[in-house]
Write a protein that holds these residues in place. Structure first.
Motif, PDB file in Angstrom:
ATOM      1  N   VAL A 146       5.252   6.275   2.014  1.00  0.00           N
ATOM      2  CA  VAL A 146       4.639   6.873   3.203  1.00  0.00           C
ATOM      3  C   VAL A 146       5.091   6.113   4.445  1.00  0.00           C
ATOM      4  N   SER A 201       0.855  -1.188   0.000  1.00  0.00           N
ATOM      5  CA  SER A 201       0.000   0.000   0.000  1.00  0.00           C
ATOM      6  C   SER A 201       0.889   1.235   0.000  1.00  0.00           C
ATOM      7  N   CYS A 202       0.457   2.242  -0.752  1.00  0.00           N
ATOM      8  CA  CYS A 202       1.165   3.524  -0.800  1.00  0.00           C
ATOM      9  C   CYS A 202       2.623   3.355  -1.206  1.00  0.00           C
ATOM     10  N   CYS A 203       2.852   2.583  -2.262  1.00  0.00           N
ATOM     11  CA  CYS A 203       4.215   2.306  -2.729  1.00  0.00           C
ATOM     12  C   CYS A 203       4.379   2.679  -4.199  1.00  0.00           C
ATOM     13  N   ASN A 261      -2.505   1.940  -4.219  1.00  0.00           N
ATOM     14  CA  ASN A 261      -3.330   2.634  -3.234  1.00  0.00           C
ATOM     15  C   ASN A 261      -3.334   1.838  -1.936  1.00  0.00           C
ATOM     16  N   THR A 262      -4.182   2.194  -0.997  1.00  0.00           N
ATOM     17  CA  THR A 262      -4.149   1.540   0.305  1.00  0.00           C
ATOM     18  C   THR A 262      -4.712   0.123   0.254  1.00  0.00           C
ATOM     19  N   VAL A 266       1.578  15.172  -4.310  1.00  0.00           N
ATOM     20  CA  VAL A 266       1.471  14.906  -2.877  1.00  0.00           C
ATOM     21  C   VAL A 266       2.406  15.824  -2.096  1.00  0.00           C
ATOM     22  N   LEU A 311      -1.952   8.877   4.931  1.00  0.00           N
ATOM     23  CA  LEU A 311      -2.542   7.570   4.627  1.00  0.00           C
ATOM     24  C   LEU A 311      -4.052   7.695   4.417  1.00  0.00           C
ATOM     25  N   TRP A 365      -4.620   9.227   0.911  1.00  0.00           N
ATOM     26  CA  TRP A 365      -3.841   8.692  -0.200  1.00  0.00           C
ATOM     27  C   TRP A 365      -4.695   8.304  -1.409  1.00  0.00           C
ATOM     28  N   ASP A 366      -5.761   7.538  -1.173  1.00  0.00           N
ATOM     29  CA  ASP A 366      -6.583   7.058  -2.282  1.00  0.00           C
ATOM     30  C   ASP A 366      -7.251   8.219  -3.018  1.00  0.00           C
TER      31      ASP A 366
END
Length: 215
Positions: free
Chosen positions: A111, A54-56, A82-83, A158, A119, A122-123
């Motif tokens: 993140v 997630s978040c990578c 995404n998450t 971001v 977090l 994020w999406d």
């Protein structure tokens, strides 16, 4: 399925293989647990299932790379997870939201786990910045407006939302891509050497200095 690389120590050698051999490849002595200087350990693979991240930032071989392999010469494809592990990536068809196809990727966390406010957003950032990217760049171009451009656009979006300065293309590459690619290059060189020769051995001092096998 990729096999695990094992490292064991014997007669002052670091020996890399897929399974513990009956005899030491260096001195020929029979190998038993009591004769090993240290317990064998498995080396961590540099690859991960992108859909379990997630978040990578994710890097994987391009779809036209038939072997789907990191060989140092083939084109690569990048995306952002995404998450929930859905990977947003830009192709000639626009922004894709892939739920499969990134099972063997290089993963770069973007993140920290304690950045709860980021977090939580994020999406939504991914959706909004994907739309904004398409409004600025309506046509895919291999050199100037590609999957890498999309990821850089998102990261800088971001950063701007967080009140931080933008990264240049070179900064982005050196910060996020190259350190992971160096590790992948060393690992795949070692892996292929073992596939061809059954093992790779090096003096412990050489290994500490980062010696790599030749093909």
């Amino acid at each position: 399925m990729e096999r695990s690389v094992i490292r064991l120590t014997h007669c002052q050698k670091e020996i890399f293989c897929f399974s513990v051999p009956e005899q030491c490849p260096s001195c020929g002595e029979e190998l038993r647990g009591s004769r090993l200087q240290e317990a064998p350990v498995s080396l961590p693979s540099p690859f991960t299932n992108g859909h379990k991240t997630s978040c990578c930032l994710l890097v994987t071989p391009a779809h036209d790379n038939l072997d789907r392999d990191f060989d140092g010469a083939a084109d690569l494809h990048t995306g952002i997870s995404n998450t929930k592990g859905v990977v947003y990536n830009y192709t000639r068809g626009g922004v894709r939201r892939d739920q499969s196809g990134w099972e063997r990727s290089i993963s770069v966390p973007l993140v920290r786990p304690d950045m709860f406010h980021l977090l939580a957003q994020w999406d939504q950032y991914l959706e909004n910045l994907s739309t904004a990217f398409l409004s600025v760049c309506r046509r895919f171009d291999e050199n100037n407006h590609n999957c890498f451009s999309f990821c850089l656009h998102f990261v800088n979006g971001v950063l701007a939302a967080e009140g931080r300065g933008a990264l240049s293309r070179d900064d982005f590459t050196h910060t996020f891509i190259l350190p992971r690619m160096r590790r992948v290059s060393k690992y795949t060189t070692l892996y292929r050497h073992i596939q061809k020769h059954q093992f790779y051995k090096v003096d412990r001092q050489q290994h500490a200095q980062g010696a790599e096998p030749s093909s």
